[in-house]
Design an enzyme around this catalytic site. Structure first.
Site, PDB file in Angstrom:
ATOM      1  N   TYR A   1      -5.695  13.835 -13.419  1.00  0.00           N
ATOM      2  CA  TYR A   1      -6.908  12.708 -13.306  1.00  0.00           C
ATOM      3  C   TYR A   1      -8.411  13.208 -13.163  1.00  0.00           C
ATOM      4  CZ  TYR A   1      -2.575  10.474 -11.876  1.00  0.00           C
ATOM      5  OH  TYR A   1      -1.387   9.995 -11.514  1.00  0.00           O
TER       6      TYR A   1
ATOM      7  N   PRO B   1       0.768  -1.161   0.055  1.00  0.00           N
ATOM      8  CA  PRO B   1      -0.049  -0.086  -0.056  1.00  0.00           C
ATOM      9  C   PRO B   1       0.845   1.216   0.063  1.00  0.00           C
ATOM     10  CG  PRO B   1       0.119  -0.916   2.035  1.00  0.00           C
ATOM     11  CD  PRO B   1       0.855  -1.868   1.398  1.00  0.00           C
TER      12      PRO B   1
ATOM     13  N   CYS C   1      -0.123  29.157 -15.668  1.00  0.00           N
ATOM     14  CA  CYS C   1      -0.565  29.620 -16.674  1.00  0.00           C
ATOM     15  C   CYS C   1      -1.232  28.441 -17.540  1.00  0.00           C
ATOM     16  CB  CYS C   1       0.464  30.407 -17.513  1.00  0.00           C
ATOM     17  SG  CYS C   1      -0.042  31.496 -18.847  1.00  0.00           S
TER      18      CYS C   1
HETATM   19  C1  LIG Z   1       3.980  -1.680  -7.934  1.00  0.00           C
HETATM   20  C2  LIG Z   1       3.202  -0.877  -7.414  1.00  0.00           C
HETATM   21  N1  LIG Z   1       3.070  -0.929  -5.961  1.00  0.00           N
HETATM   22  C3  LIG Z   1       2.243  -0.148  -5.271  1.00  0.00           C
HETATM   23  C4  LIG Z   1       1.719   0.888  -5.706  1.00  0.00           C
HETATM   24  C5  LIG Z   1       1.024   1.624  -4.454  1.00  0.00           C
HETATM   25  O1  LIG Z   1      -0.291   1.849  -5.018  1.00  0.00           O
HETATM   26  P1  LIG Z   1      -1.354   2.613  -4.018  1.00  0.00           P
HETATM   27  O2  LIG Z   1      -0.775   4.035  -3.627  1.00  0.00           O
HETATM   28  O3  LIG Z   1      -2.386   2.829  -4.849  1.00  0.00           O
HETATM   29  O4  LIG Z   1      -1.346   1.671  -2.904  1.00  0.00           O
HETATM   30  C6  LIG Z   1       2.032   1.195  -6.668  1.00  0.00           C
HETATM   31  C7  LIG Z   1       1.329   2.496  -7.559  1.00  0.00           C
HETATM   32  O5  LIG Z   1       0.157   2.473  -8.282  1.00  0.00           O
HETATM   33  C8  LIG Z   1       2.733   0.357  -7.962  1.00  0.00           C
HETATM   34  O6  LIG Z   1       2.909   0.860  -9.231  1.00  0.00           O
HETATM   35  N1  LIG Z   2      -0.272   9.145  -9.090  1.00  0.00           N
HETATM   36  C1  LIG Z   2      -1.258   8.245  -9.025  1.00  0.00           C
HETATM   37  C2  LIG Z   2      -1.173   6.905  -8.402  1.00  0.00           C
HETATM   38  C3  LIG Z   2      -0.429   5.956  -9.272  1.00  0.00           C
HETATM   39  C4  LIG Z   2       0.458   5.439  -8.517  1.00  0.00           C
HETATM   40  C5  LIG Z   2       1.760   4.607  -9.306  1.00  0.00           C
HETATM   41  N2  LIG Z   2       1.507   3.448  -9.984  1.00  0.00           N
HETATM   42  C6  LIG Z   2      -2.294   9.226  -8.238  1.00  0.00           C
HETATM   43  O1  LIG Z   2      -2.051  10.215  -7.852  1.00  0.00           O
HETATM   44  O2  LIG Z   2      -3.523   8.737  -8.043  1.00  0.00           O
END
Ligand SMILES: Cc1ncc(COP(=O)(O)O)c(C=O)c1O
Ligand SMILES: N[C@@H](CCCC[NH3+])C(=O)O
Length: 411
Positions: free
Chosen positions: A310, A268, A337
């Site tokens: 997003y 997580p 900007c």
């Molecule tokens: C390989 C991997 N593990 C874990 C995560 C952690 O995801 P999240 O922050 O949604 O728990 C991510 C991001 O999406 C990821 O790319």
């Molecule tokens: N950056 C994304 C999550 C992607 C995590 C990386 N695989 C967000 O803000 O929701």
């Protein structure tokens, strides 16, 4: 057990206002006590498993050390994150480097680091990456990232499980695992990640991923150390959204996995840090626009990219003494900007110049995705721990922004 949800109303407005006065805005504030609570809830839901914190969500040093001290391992997306994890005191055996289309420098670094710390695990998601590791003389702890063919997440841009960029097709995994074993790698695990921000109907896709990983583990790799099912645990961004029932998710995960003779690993990121962070910002400009107000604040897409990237919703609370100003519909915009530099439309106590606002759930993928676009310095991060507070990252200055420029007078 701590509350599964911490909303903007749960933050102490007086304390946040003091921090904004002392450190200026925009300002990220991260509460370490809440990070510990979130970790404890996750570790409790997955008691016989390993929790690897996905550092990409928030690499503030105090966040990493807090989670390491609480017992988390660290999952890293780059050489820089591995370096941060190790310098935050993560034991190398609890550090995993997940190589996604890795630049040569990252592989050089990872192999050098693994020579010094053979307990480090490197996860490869392509045969090419395995070859490049072998070319560098690496034959240590290898995990194979699998593309399970099911993706999930809050937005298509963060759904990874069926995107060919990530991992090797699950059908090819048995052959690649056997081959890596023959080539002398210490094959320790299999990994998959469905995507980020999983809740509601997406949970079924996640269960399917777990079930396919369970099958793969039983079928082809009975002596693996671990089966890593990634992260992605969603959190509520809207004030009326319910939090995940983590215990139910954990039960469903174990059931979907079935009997495997390997440790279950979860990764997580967001779940541990999102609601433990806010972004404080001040109102600079108020413009009437028909029935609406356009409210310009000093934070924008360079500080918090998620709404622009997003269309993500982040709750906003006014911390100003608004008396009986009444509620108006306000379009909250940043100073960049770009027309996309908008947080969204919010019903707020009629904003006035100088009002302090708190933007919620900013602890995950907030500071991490900040940029210097428009030559804007990145904000500071202050961490709270009970009564204590400390600057974890100082605010950048224009000199910081220009530091790498050729011919800058101070070079
Ligand atoms: C390989 C991997 N593990 C874990 C995560 C952690 O995801 P999240 O922050 O949604 O728990 C991510 C991001 O999406 C990821 O790319
Ligand atoms: N950056 C994304 C999550 C992607 C995590 C990386 N695989 C967000 O803000 O929701």
């Amino acid at each position: 057990m701590s509350s599964a949800v911490w909303r903007l109303a749960d933050w102490d407005a007086g304390r946040l206002a003091e921090l904004a006065d002392t450190h200026g805005t925009p300002l990220y504030v991260q509460d370490l006590e809440r990070v510990r609570e979130n970790y404890a809830r996750m570790a409790d839901a997955f008691p016989e498993s390993e929790v690897m914190y996905a550092a990409k969500a928030n690499t503030a040093e105090a966040v990493l050390t807090t989670l390491v001290e609480a017992g988390a391992g660290i999952e890293c997306a780059s050489a820089g994150e591995v370096e941060r994890a190790l310098s935050a005191g993560a034991p190398p055996e609890r550090v995993q480097y997940t190589a996604v289309n890795p630049p040569a420098d990252d592989l050089d670094y990872a192999v050098r680091t693994a020579r010094e710390h053979p307990e480090l695990t490197i996860t490869a998601g392509a045969r090419d990456t395995i070859d490049r590791l072998a070319e560098r003389g690496f034959s240590g702890r290898l995990c194979l990232r699998v593309n399970p063919g099911v993706g999930a997440g809050h937005h298509e841009k963060v759904s990874t499980g069926a995107n060919a960029k990530f991992g090797v097709p699950i059908e090819r995994a048995p052959e690649l695992l056997a081959e890596a074993d023959e080539r002398g790698f210490d094959v320790v695990g299999i990994h998959a990640h469905a995507g980020s921000g999983i809740s509601g109907e997406d949970l079924a896709a996640h269960r399917e991923l777990v079930s396919r990983m369970g099958e793969l583990a039983r079928e082809t790799a009975p002596d693996l150390e671990f089966v890593d099912i990634g992260g992605g645990f969603g959190v509520p961004y809207r004030e009326d959204e319910e939090p995940l029932d983590l215990a139910a998710v954990a039960d469903a995960t174990r059931e979907a996995l079935g009997e495997v003779d390997a440790t279950l690993v979860v990764e997580p990121g967001r779940y541990l840090v999102a609601d433990a962070g806010v972004l404080l910002t001040r109102v600079n400009t108020v413009k009437p626009a028909g029935d609406e107000r356009v409210v310009g604040v000093d934070a924008g897409m360079t500080h918090l990219a998620r709404p622009a990237m997003y269309d993500a919703h982040h709750a906003i609370r006014s911390l100003a003494d608004t008396g009986d100003r009444g509620i108006v519909e306000a379009t909250v915009t940043g100073p960049i900007c770009e027309s996309g530099d908008v947080f969204g439309s919010y019903a707020l106590p009629n904003p006035a110049r100088g009002d302090l606002l708190a933007i919620g759930n900013a602890g995950a993928y907030g500071y991490e995705m900040a940029s210097q676009y428009n030559s804007r310095p990145r904000p500071a991060t202050v961490v709270l721990d009970g009564e204590e507070s400390a600057v974890d990252r100082r605010r950048e200055t224009i000199e910081d922004v220009m530091r790498l420029d050729r011919g800058a007078p101070w070079l």
